[in-house]
Motif scaffolding. Structure first.
Motif, PDB file in Angstrom:
ATOM      1  N   ALA A 188       8.381   2.419   2.582  1.00 21.71           N
ATOM      2  CA  ALA A 188       9.050   0.951   2.997  1.00 21.71           C
ATOM      3  C   ALA A 188       7.863  -0.042   3.239  1.00 21.71           C
ATOM      4  O   ALA A 188       8.146  -0.966   2.755  1.00 21.71           O
ATOM      5  N   GLY A 189       6.608   0.576   3.761  1.00 27.97           N
ATOM      6  CA  GLY A 189       5.648  -0.327   3.775  1.00 27.97           C
ATOM      7  C   GLY A 189       4.384  -0.425   2.740  1.00 27.97           C
ATOM      8  O   GLY A 189       3.489  -0.737   2.968  1.00 27.97           O
ATOM      9  N   THR A 190       4.960   0.133   1.683  1.00 23.79           N
ATOM     10  CA  THR A 190       4.004   0.180   0.579  1.00 23.79           C
ATOM     11  C   THR A 190       4.498  -0.431  -0.783  1.00 23.79           C
ATOM     12  O   THR A 190       5.533  -0.464  -1.076  1.00 23.79           O
ATOM     13  N   GLY A 191       3.479  -0.969  -1.285  1.00 21.58           N
ATOM     14  CA  GLY A 191       3.787  -1.851  -2.607  1.00 21.58           C
ATOM     15  C   GLY A 191       3.073  -0.973  -3.666  1.00 21.58           C
ATOM     16  O   GLY A 191       1.902  -0.135  -3.517  1.00 21.58           O
ATOM     17  N   PHE A 192       3.176  -1.305  -5.110  1.00 20.14           N
ATOM     18  CA  PHE A 192       2.553  -0.804  -6.204  1.00 20.14           C
ATOM     19  C   PHE A 192       2.049  -1.894  -7.234  1.00 20.14           C
ATOM     20  O   PHE A 192       2.960  -2.693  -7.256  1.00 20.14           O
ATOM     21  N   VAL A 193       1.040  -1.624  -7.465  1.00 18.30           N
ATOM     22  CA  VAL A 193       0.341  -2.515  -8.772  1.00 18.30           C
ATOM     23  C   VAL A 193      -0.151  -1.541  -9.823  1.00 18.30           C
ATOM     24  O   VAL A 193      -0.516  -0.394  -9.626  1.00 18.30           O
ATOM     25  N   GLY A 194       0.191  -2.031 -11.126  1.00 12.29           N
ATOM     26  CA  GLY A 194      -0.243  -1.384 -12.258  1.00 12.29           C
ATOM     27  C   GLY A 194      -1.772  -1.185 -12.416  1.00 12.29           C
ATOM     28  O   GLY A 194      -2.368  -2.271 -12.135  1.00 12.29           O
ATOM     29  N   LEU A 195      -2.188  -0.452 -12.840  1.00  8.60           N
ATOM     30  CA  LEU A 195      -3.812  -0.247 -13.173  1.00  8.60           C
ATOM     31  C   LEU A 195      -3.807  -0.056 -14.794  1.00  8.60           C
ATOM     32  O   LEU A 195      -3.044   0.673 -15.358  1.00  8.60           O
ATOM     33  N   GLY A 196      -4.827  -0.968 -15.566  1.00 11.95           N
ATOM     34  CA  GLY A 196      -5.136  -0.302 -17.019  1.00 11.95           C
ATOM     35  C   GLY A 196      -5.499   0.890 -17.180  1.00 11.95           C
ATOM     36  O   GLY A 196      -5.159   1.738 -18.381  1.00 11.95           O
ATOM     37  N   SER A 197      -6.139   1.689 -16.324  1.00 12.39           N
ATOM     38  CA  SER A 197      -6.626   3.158 -16.441  1.00 12.39           C
ATOM     39  C   SER A 197      -6.848   3.851 -15.637  1.00 12.39           C
ATOM     40  O   SER A 197      -6.954   3.183 -14.397  1.00 12.39           O
ATOM     41  N   GLY A 198      -6.977   5.349 -15.525  1.00 16.37           N
ATOM     42  CA  GLY A 198      -7.037   6.198 -14.494  1.00 16.37           C
ATOM     43  C   GLY A 198      -8.593   6.443 -14.338  1.00 16.37           C
ATOM     44  O   GLY A 198      -9.458   6.374 -15.259  1.00 16.37           O
TER      45      GLY A 198
END
Length: 372
Positions: A188-198
């Protein structure tokens, strides 16, 4: 920030996995403190894998239900490390509980270590995400840590304060809820952002590969749960008639093998004759003046030994002194209750003596023998 949700069925499944793992790990260690050193180490190791593996499995069952609008993977090395952290932290807590004296401080310390292990496993496991980066809020981390510590300490206090079946079941509930709540409070206290590569250090694990691993670990936990449940609740079974005749005692006496050490024959007077009863058939001995009374099944038998002589002779057969007037065979004890500074041992199969007191001075020794 990316929008995300959870699949309801996998949320429920994750709670079930946590509860089954908790029951398996806590039930396996019941009586472990009374085992020989090598067997105790083995039991603690198995329990650590069950509890730590359950923490890891619960987390990734829930993560399989995480629904994001982008594709993401897991770093295999970090995922493995997260599992090992959970197992090692729980193992450390179990070593404190089963190889040291249990005090309020040691129970609290063990619970805090388990709680810290749950939180560490969660955030290390989350850091293994590829193509997607979790972003944490300070409040979410703090609340998750506080919840983990509070619920885990409560679980250990309940499950190890008294090692009865009821306490273990209640401790299971606290443990399972602790793992479950910490995960979803943290999410609930976490957000997510996309990344171009790993840029992971280990091999990439897709959700499909991870699902196979989690399925296998959950299957093992289910198996451990069923095996633990099969022996957790005792089933009374009648002894063979030949076993009764072999010791020449009344019909209602059901003998058993002496729990530890040599066989000892105990004299008792009946119908003007001196007969002998195997010590393994005796559930308890009570002082009666300069003599004693033997309790076995429904029978109360007069023994010419004093309580001191009985304690000396029956020690090798495994009977222990619980009170100045009582000896007890731990193999017959079906329940133990703490009453402030003293205790009570209960015997379901001994109708003539339902309970025996445990004095304050002997409480610690009796608890150690009973593995609590």
């Amino acid at each position: 920030m990316l929008e995300f949700s959870h699949h309801p069925a996998l949320v429920v499944a994750s709670l079930a996995v946590a509860l089954m793992a908790g029951f398996s790990g806590l039930a396996i260690t019941r009586g472990a403190s009374a085992l020989p050193l090598a067997r105790r180490k083995a039991v603690v190791a198995i329990s650590a894998v069950a509890l730590g593996g359950g923490i890891w499995s619960m987390h990734f069952v829930a993560m399989l239900g995480l629904q994001l609008p982008i594709l993401f993977y897991y770093d295999g090395l970090v995922t493995l490390i997260s599992a090992l952290i959970a197992i090692l932290m729980v193992g450390l807590a179990l070593l404190i509980l089963h190889f040291h004296r249990r005090t309020p401080a040691s129970l609290t310390l063990a619970g805090a270590i388990v709680g810290a292990g749950i939180v560490a496993m969660h955030y290390v496991g989350m850091s293994g995400m590829e193509l997607c980066r979790p972003v944490y809020s300070v409040g979410g981390v703090v609340v998750a840590l506080v919840a983990a510590l509070a619920l885990s300490v409560a679980a250990i206090w309940v499950a190890y304060g008294e090692r009865t079946r009821g306490h273990i079941l209640l401790g299971t509930l606290f443990f399972g809820v602790s793992v479950f709540v910490v995960h979803f409070v943290a999410m609930a206290g976490t957000g997510f952002v996309g990344l171009g590569s790993g840029g992971g250090a280990g091999p990439i694990l897709s959700n499909e590969i991870l699902a196979m691993g989690v399925t296998l670990s959950s299957f093992a936990i289910c198996g451990a749960f069923l095996l633990s449940g099969a022996t957790f609740f005792p089933v009374k079974a009648a002894a063979p008639a030949a076993a009764v005749d072999a010791v020449a005692v009344p019909e209602e006496v059901v003998p058993t093998t002496a729990p530890v050490g040599a066989r000892v024959s105990v004299p008792f007077e009946k119908d003007g004759r001196t007969q002998f009863l195997d010590a393994g058939a005796i559930a308890a001995v009570r002082a009666e003046g300069h003599y004693t009374v033997l309790y076995s099944g429904r029978a109360k038998l007069f023994c010419p030994w004093s309580i001191s002589e009985a304690a000396r002779r029956l020690g090798p057969a495994g009977l222990i002194r619980t009170h100045r007037s009582y000896l007890v065979n731990p193999a017959f004890v079906t329940e133990f209750r703490r009453t402030k500074d003293t205790g009570l041992c209960f015997f379901e199969a001994v109708e003539s003596l339902p309970k025996v007191p445990v004095s304050r001075s002997r409480l610690s020794g009796v608890r150690d023998v009973l593995g609590i």
